[in-house]
Design a protein around this motif. Structure first.
Motif, PDB file in Angstrom:
ATOM      1  N   LYS A 104      31.705  41.567  39.642  1.00  0.00           N
ATOM      2  CA  LYS A 104      32.922  41.916  40.377  1.00  0.00           C
ATOM      3  C   LYS A 104      34.012  40.866  40.189  1.00  0.00           C
ATOM      4  O   LYS A 104      35.203  41.195  40.052  1.00  0.00           O
ATOM      5  CB  LYS A 104      32.611  42.082  41.859  1.00  0.00           C
ATOM      6  CG  LYS A 104      31.780  43.315  42.183  1.00  0.00           C
ATOM      7  CD  LYS A 104      31.437  43.361  43.657  1.00  0.00           C
ATOM      8  CE  LYS A 104      30.608  44.580  43.989  1.00  0.00           C
ATOM      9  NZ  LYS A 104      30.231  44.626  45.414  1.00  0.00           N
ATOM     10  N   LYS A 105      33.626  39.609  40.175  1.00  0.00           N
ATOM     11  CA  LYS A 105      34.614  38.535  39.992  1.00  0.00           C
ATOM     12  C   LYS A 105      35.266  38.629  38.607  1.00  0.00           C
ATOM     13  O   LYS A 105      36.485  38.415  38.474  1.00  0.00           O
ATOM     14  CB  LYS A 105      33.955  37.169  40.177  1.00  0.00           C
ATOM     15  CG  LYS A 105      33.610  36.835  41.621  1.00  0.00           C
ATOM     16  CD  LYS A 105      33.029  35.445  41.729  1.00  0.00           C
ATOM     17  CE  LYS A 105      32.618  35.111  43.159  1.00  0.00           C
ATOM     18  NZ  LYS A 105      33.783  35.045  44.072  1.00  0.00           N
ATOM     19  N   MET A 106      34.489  38.895  37.581  1.00  0.00           N
ATOM     20  CA  MET A 106      35.048  39.034  36.231  1.00  0.00           C
ATOM     21  C   MET A 106      36.031  40.190  36.156  1.00  0.00           C
ATOM     22  O   MET A 106      37.124  40.067  35.600  1.00  0.00           O
ATOM     23  CB  MET A 106      33.920  39.253  35.210  1.00  0.00           C
ATOM     24  CG  MET A 106      33.106  38.032  34.881  1.00  0.00           C
ATOM     25  SD  MET A 106      32.121  38.272  33.375  1.00  0.00           S
ATOM     26  CE  MET A 106      31.196  39.749  33.777  1.00  0.00           C
ATOM     27  N   ALA A 111      41.732  42.275  36.293  1.00  0.00           N
ATOM     28  CA  ALA A 111      42.681  43.186  36.948  1.00  0.00           C
ATOM     29  C   ALA A 111      43.884  42.430  37.497  1.00  0.00           C
ATOM     30  O   ALA A 111      45.032  42.884  37.371  1.00  0.00           O
ATOM     31  CB  ALA A 111      41.976  43.951  38.066  1.00  0.00           C
ATOM     32  N   ALA A 112      43.644  41.262  38.099  1.00  0.00           N
ATOM     33  CA  ALA A 112      44.740  40.476  38.665  1.00  0.00           C
ATOM     34  C   ALA A 112      45.733  40.038  37.596  1.00  0.00           C
ATOM     35  O   ALA A 112      46.941  39.919  37.873  1.00  0.00           O
ATOM     36  CB  ALA A 112      44.182  39.260  39.398  1.00  0.00           C
ATOM     37  N   ASN A 113      45.252  39.809  36.385  1.00  0.00           N
ATOM     38  CA  ASN A 113      46.142  39.408  35.287  1.00  0.00           C
ATOM     39  C   ASN A 113      47.072  40.538  34.842  1.00  0.00           C
ATOM     40  O   ASN A 113      48.033  40.298  34.106  1.00  0.00           O
ATOM     41  CB  ASN A 113      45.332  38.909  34.100  1.00  0.00           C
ATOM     42  CG  ASN A 113      44.841  37.492  34.299  1.00  0.00           C
ATOM     43  OD1 ASN A 113      45.461  36.700  35.010  1.00  0.00           O
ATOM     44  ND2 ASN A 113      43.712  37.158  33.694  1.00  0.00           N
ATOM     45  N   LEU A 114      46.779  41.753  35.263  1.00  0.00           N
ATOM     46  CA  LEU A 114      47.658  42.883  34.942  1.00  0.00           C
ATOM     47  C   LEU A 114      48.856  42.953  35.884  1.00  0.00           C
ATOM     48  O   LEU A 114      49.820  43.663  35.621  1.00  0.00           O
ATOM     49  CB  LEU A 114      46.878  44.199  35.027  1.00  0.00           C
ATOM     50  CG  LEU A 114      45.686  44.359  34.081  1.00  0.00           C
ATOM     51  CD1 LEU A 114      44.968  45.676  34.365  1.00  0.00           C
ATOM     52  CD2 LEU A 114      46.140  44.315  32.617  1.00  0.00           C
ATOM     53  N   MET A 132      39.864  40.304  43.927  1.00  0.00           N
ATOM     54  CA  MET A 132      41.150  40.090  43.249  1.00  0.00           C
ATOM     55  C   MET A 132      42.027  39.083  43.981  1.00  0.00           C
ATOM     56  O   MET A 132      42.858  38.405  43.363  1.00  0.00           O
ATOM     57  CB  MET A 132      41.938  41.408  43.137  1.00  0.00           C
ATOM     58  CG  MET A 132      41.485  42.373  42.081  1.00  0.00           C
ATOM     59  SD  MET A 132      42.557  43.850  42.057  1.00  0.00           S
ATOM     60  CE  MET A 132      44.133  43.151  41.503  1.00  0.00           C
ATOM     61  N   LEU A 133      41.876  39.003  45.295  1.00  0.00           N
ATOM     62  CA  LEU A 133      42.857  38.312  46.129  1.00  0.00           C
ATOM     63  C   LEU A 133      43.061  36.840  45.776  1.00  0.00           C
ATOM     64  O   LEU A 133      44.209  36.369  45.739  1.00  0.00           O
ATOM     65  CB  LEU A 133      42.496  38.479  47.598  1.00  0.00           C
ATOM     66  CG  LEU A 133      42.368  39.941  48.075  1.00  0.00           C
ATOM     67  CD1 LEU A 133      42.048  39.993  49.556  1.00  0.00           C
ATOM     68  CD2 LEU A 133      43.628  40.731  47.764  1.00  0.00           C
ATOM     69  N   PRO A 134      42.016  36.058  45.481  1.00  0.00           N
ATOM     70  CA  PRO A 134      42.261  34.657  45.104  1.00  0.00           C
ATOM     71  C   PRO A 134      43.092  34.503  43.837  1.00  0.00           C
ATOM     72  O   PRO A 134      43.773  33.487  43.651  1.00  0.00           O
ATOM     73  CB  PRO A 134      40.845  34.096  44.895  1.00  0.00           C
ATOM     74  CG  PRO A 134      39.954  34.986  45.684  1.00  0.00           C
ATOM     75  CD  PRO A 134      40.569  36.344  45.595  1.00  0.00           C
ATOM     76  N   PHE A 135      43.067  35.523  42.990  1.00  0.00           N
ATOM     77  CA  PHE A 135      43.807  35.457  41.721  1.00  0.00           C
ATOM     78  C   PHE A 135      45.260  35.912  41.859  1.00  0.00           C
ATOM     79  O   PHE A 135      46.016  35.882  40.882  1.00  0.00           O
ATOM     80  CB  PHE A 135      43.100  36.305  40.654  1.00  0.00           C
ATOM     81  CG  PHE A 135      41.687  35.891  40.386  1.00  0.00           C
ATOM     82  CD1 PHE A 135      41.402  34.753  39.649  1.00  0.00           C
ATOM     83  CD2 PHE A 135      40.619  36.637  40.884  1.00  0.00           C
ATOM     84  CE1 PHE A 135      40.093  34.358  39.401  1.00  0.00           C
ATOM     85  CE2 PHE A 135      39.310  36.262  40.637  1.00  0.00           C
ATOM     86  CZ  PHE A 135      39.048  35.111  39.906  1.00  0.00           C
ATOM     87  N   SER A 152      43.832  38.784  55.915  1.00  0.00           N
ATOM     88  CA  SER A 152      43.905  37.331  56.093  1.00  0.00           C
ATOM     89  C   SER A 152      44.156  36.623  54.774  1.00  0.00           C
ATOM     90  O   SER A 152      44.968  35.689  54.705  1.00  0.00           O
ATOM     91  CB  SER A 152      42.611  36.820  56.736  1.00  0.00           C
ATOM     92  OG  SER A 152      41.487  37.116  55.926  1.00  0.00           O
ATOM     93  N   SER A 153      43.513  37.070  53.695  1.00  0.00           N
ATOM     94  CA  SER A 153      43.719  36.442  52.388  1.00  0.00           C
ATOM     95  C   SER A 153      45.130  36.659  51.876  1.00  0.00           C
ATOM     96  O   SER A 153      45.745  35.753  51.294  1.00  0.00           O
ATOM     97  CB  SER A 153      42.705  36.983  51.372  1.00  0.00           C
ATOM     98  OG  SER A 153      41.388  36.631  51.742  1.00  0.00           O
TER      99      SER A 153
END
Length: 275
Positions: A104-106, A111-114, A132-135, A152-153
């Motif tokens: 899931k992290k990978m 996805a976040a880079n999109l 995704m949120l930390p990214f 919260s994130s």
């Protein structure tokens, strides 16, 4: 286990087989019946076990599994086949949070880079979307979400955030229902990112709950680009409520064998993320 499976083998095909010398030769429907019966008693069967039990070649067994998967009797996994999940079975957020975490992290990082500065995006309630949120920190974006667990994130990351209306589904912490769907009409999205329970080449994207399916479908219809984030365990699963057809969104996943990848790639855009 092999002795038990051999016993089941003869119970299933007794009186239906032909013989070539001392070897029992199974017809295609008999092999299919045997494979389905084995999966009813065991969650996974290996290709080599099926070769040994049916006295057929690896290529024949692979063709059998492909056909049975397309007909919705099983799903292919590395080295064999697995029993499908129940169509209305739904794990809680706490249960999902600890499954396939690295995968899931990978997927989430890719996805976040999109996401680009200036984007308005929709983030679905889901355990993979949470990753995704930390990214997304320090991004100049606007987020709309129906996921209470994301709030919260997002606020800590100082991201401008809008929460949909609707009622709270306790099991998934998602806002669903008429209020959620009506509130989405106020927005348009550059991209939406959604979780999913099942992905199937014929039946598309599915989830156990009709209310969640309707919210996901609505968000997808309002987005310029749509992405389903799903680890490889979600493929060939079919659940009760349909979200969309396969071609209506792209897929981001972590691992698929070549045969499965080719099948899905003919129907939609798919990105396999590797370490």
């Amino acid at each position: 286990m092999l002795e038990m499976r051999n016993r089941l083998h003869y119970d299933v095909v007794r009186g239906k087989t032909t013989r070539r010398g001392s070897v029992i030769i199974l017809l295609t429907p008999e092999r299919h019946e045997l494979i389905v019966q084995l999966l009813k008693q065991h969650s996974v069967v290996k290709i080599q076990e099926l070769i040994d039990i049916t006295n057929t070649s690896e290529s024949t067994i692979r063709r059998d599994l492909t056909q049975l998967e397309q007909e919705g009797f099983l799903k292919r996994v590395h080295g064999g086949a697995a029993r499908l999940q129940g169509k209305i079975k739904e794990p809680s957020m706490s249960e999902k949070a600890f499954k396939n975490v690295q995968e899931k992290k990978m997927i989430a990082a890719f996805a976040a880079n999109l996401v680009e500065d200036g984007d308005s995006i929709y983030l679905d309630a889901g355990s993979t979307i949470t990753e995704m949120l930390p990214f997304l920190k320090n991004r100049d974006i606007v987020v709309v979400t129906n996921g209470l667990m994301h709030l919260s994130s997002l606020l800590e990351a100082r991201i401008q955030t809008f929460l949909t209306g609707g009622y709270v589904k306790e099991k998934t912490n998602a806002l669903v229902g008429r209020g959620a769907i009506l509130s989405l009409d106020h927005y348009r999205f550059d991209k939406c990112f959604m979780g999913v329970n099942g992905i199937h080449p014929e039946y598309g994207y599915t989830t156990p709950d009709q209310e969640e399916a309707m919210v996901k479908s609505k968000a997808l219809s309002l987005s310029r680009e749509a992405f389903f984030l799903a680890d490889d365990s979600k493929f060939s699963e079919v659940y009760f409520s349909k979200i969309a057809n396969l071609h209506e969104a792209s897929i981001i996943t972590n691992s698929l064998d070549d045969e499965v990848n080719d099948l899905y790639s003919r129907k939609t855009s798919i990105k396999v993320v590797k370490e």
